[in-house]
Design an enzyme around this catalytic site. Structure first.
Site, PDB file in Angstrom:
ATOM      1  N   LYS A  53     -17.371  11.268 -30.564  1.00  0.00           N
ATOM      2  CA  LYS A  53     -15.918  11.413 -30.693  1.00  0.00           C
ATOM      3  C   LYS A  53     -15.209  10.097 -30.368  1.00  0.00           C
ATOM      4  O   LYS A  53     -14.295   9.677 -31.074  1.00  0.00           O
ATOM      5  CB  LYS A  53     -15.428  12.536 -29.759  1.00  0.00           C
ATOM      6  N   GLN A  97     -14.716  18.835 -22.735  1.00  0.00           N
ATOM      7  CA  GLN A  97     -15.942  19.210 -23.434  1.00  0.00           C
ATOM      8  C   GLN A  97     -16.566  20.446 -22.785  1.00  0.00           C
ATOM      9  O   GLN A  97     -16.696  20.514 -21.568  1.00  0.00           O
ATOM     10  CB  GLN A  97     -16.927  18.023 -23.416  1.00  0.00           C
ATOM     11  N   ASP A 120      -8.004  20.859 -29.083  1.00  0.00           N
ATOM     12  CA  ASP A 120      -9.075  21.803 -29.425  1.00  0.00           C
ATOM     13  C   ASP A 120      -8.505  23.138 -29.898  1.00  0.00           C
ATOM     14  O   ASP A 120      -9.235  23.951 -30.480  1.00  0.00           O
ATOM     15  CB  ASP A 120      -9.941  22.071 -28.191  1.00  0.00           C
TER      16      ASP A 120
HETATM   17  N1  GUN Z   1     -18.499  22.359 -27.200  1.00  0.00           N
HETATM   18  C1  GUN Z   1     -19.003  22.772 -28.380  1.00  0.00           C
HETATM   19  N2  GUN Z   1     -18.055  22.733 -29.332  1.00  0.00           N
HETATM   20  C2  GUN Z   1     -16.925  22.289 -28.741  1.00  0.00           C
HETATM   21  C3  GUN Z   1     -15.623  22.021 -29.216  1.00  0.00           C
HETATM   22  O1  GUN Z   1     -15.270  22.210 -30.384  1.00  0.00           O
HETATM   23  N3  GUN Z   1     -14.754  21.542 -28.302  1.00  0.00           N
HETATM   24  C4  GUN Z   1     -15.098  21.345 -27.002  1.00  0.00           C
HETATM   25  N4  GUN Z   1     -14.162  20.911 -26.172  1.00  0.00           N
HETATM   26  N5  GUN Z   1     -16.292  21.573 -26.534  1.00  0.00           N
HETATM   27  C5  GUN Z   1     -17.210  22.039 -27.405  1.00  0.00           C
END
Ligand code: GUN
Length: 289
Positions: A53, A97, A120
């Protein structure tokens, strides 16, 4: 033989559009979109996701601030960090995350993020807004999947959509988005009776169950569009591999189109995170173009 949907190509084009838009925001509004990424603990997959990311942010000219915290970080310390980020006018998006270490309450942590910075789309407000058709920031994986579906099929009105999986991150928001597009939506899950028969009704089949190669070719309606959200790490013949929730080899014989793993939905998730970050930055500054 079905079409392989090029998610990576689509994500690259979307990213290029965003890069141009970020340049214009800097030049015309003196605004650099900024996302804070918070990672607690040492889950190796999460570290890879966060690194990817951050790299993508750099490529697009988006500022990223990494907060990698030790596994024993207290709830108080984490909530205090989020509170700081909420109040920091230079930060437009906050991503925590998941999964978090067990001693931390994920819901409480996520809902501490102000909805305007919830890139998110996981907070209660953004979840509810999507459910009642007033979507604001939408979860990235479902948003990216919908973009691929619309690119493939155009108008989705009246199509039968089956979403296999009912997670808050993918299954439920995906169903809401498809309903908003006037699909007839079924959410199937581990307790669904005769899942193959339910899947065979689908013009659009979204697989988000987290079980490697679970969905078989003979569960798919001929010509259906299949979106495989699964990212499963398996070891096969002594080699580590990434496979989806759909048995690609048998599915592509039947489907009209299908996303591969890797190179399908995965790149779209990151591209949509960038999209949401730019959207949040623009909204924070009242920029509507
Ligand atoms: N862990 C797995 N997928 C995601 C996601 O889309 N966002 C976040 N913050 N954590 C994740």
């Amino acid at each position: 033989m079905g079409n392989v949907i090029d998610g990576k190509g689509f994500a690259d084009r979307l990213s290029e559009q965003l890069r141009v838009e970020v340049d214009a925001l800097k030049a015309n509004h003196n605004l650099t979109p900024c996302i804070a990424v918070v990672l607690v603990g040492d889950d190796p997959a999460s570290h890879v996701y966060v690194t990817n990311k951050v790299k993508r942010c750099q490529q697009l000219g988006i500022e990223s601030r990494e907060h990698r915290l030790p596994v024993d970080t207290s709830a108080e310390a984490l909530l205090a960090l989020i509170d700081n980020l909420n109040h920091d006018a230079g930060v437009h998006g906050i991503l925590v995350q998941l999964p978090l270490p067990k001693h931390l309450d994920e819901n409480a942590v996520i809902n501490t993020i102000v909805p305007e910075k919830d890139v998110d789309g996981f907070t209660l407000l953004n979840t509810g807004a999507l459910a009642v058709g007033q979507s604001r920031l939408v979860p990235c994986t479902p948003l990216g999947s919908l973009m691929l579906l619309k690119d493939q099929l155009g108008d989705l009105s009246g199509l039968n959509a089956v979403v296999v999986g009912r997670s808050n991150i993918v299954g439920k928001p995906m169903a809401s988005l498809l309903l908003q597009e006037n699909c007839t939506v079924t959410i199937a899950h581990s307790r669904t009776r005769d899942l193959p028969a339910v899947c065979r009704q689908a013009d659009i089949l979204v697989a988000a169950v987290g079980r490697p190669r679970f969905i078989q070719g003979d569960w798919i309606k001929p010509g259906a569009t299949v979106i495989d959200v699964g990212i499963n790490r398996i070891e096969e013949e002594g080699r580590k591999r990434l496979v989806g929730d759909v048995d690609f080899a048998s599915a592509i014989e039947v489907a009209g189109a299908i996303t591969p793993v890797p190179g399908g939905v995965g790149p779209m998730t990151i591209a949509c995170l960038m999209y949401n970050t730019v959207a949040a930055a623009k909204a924070a500054h009242g920029i509507t173009d």
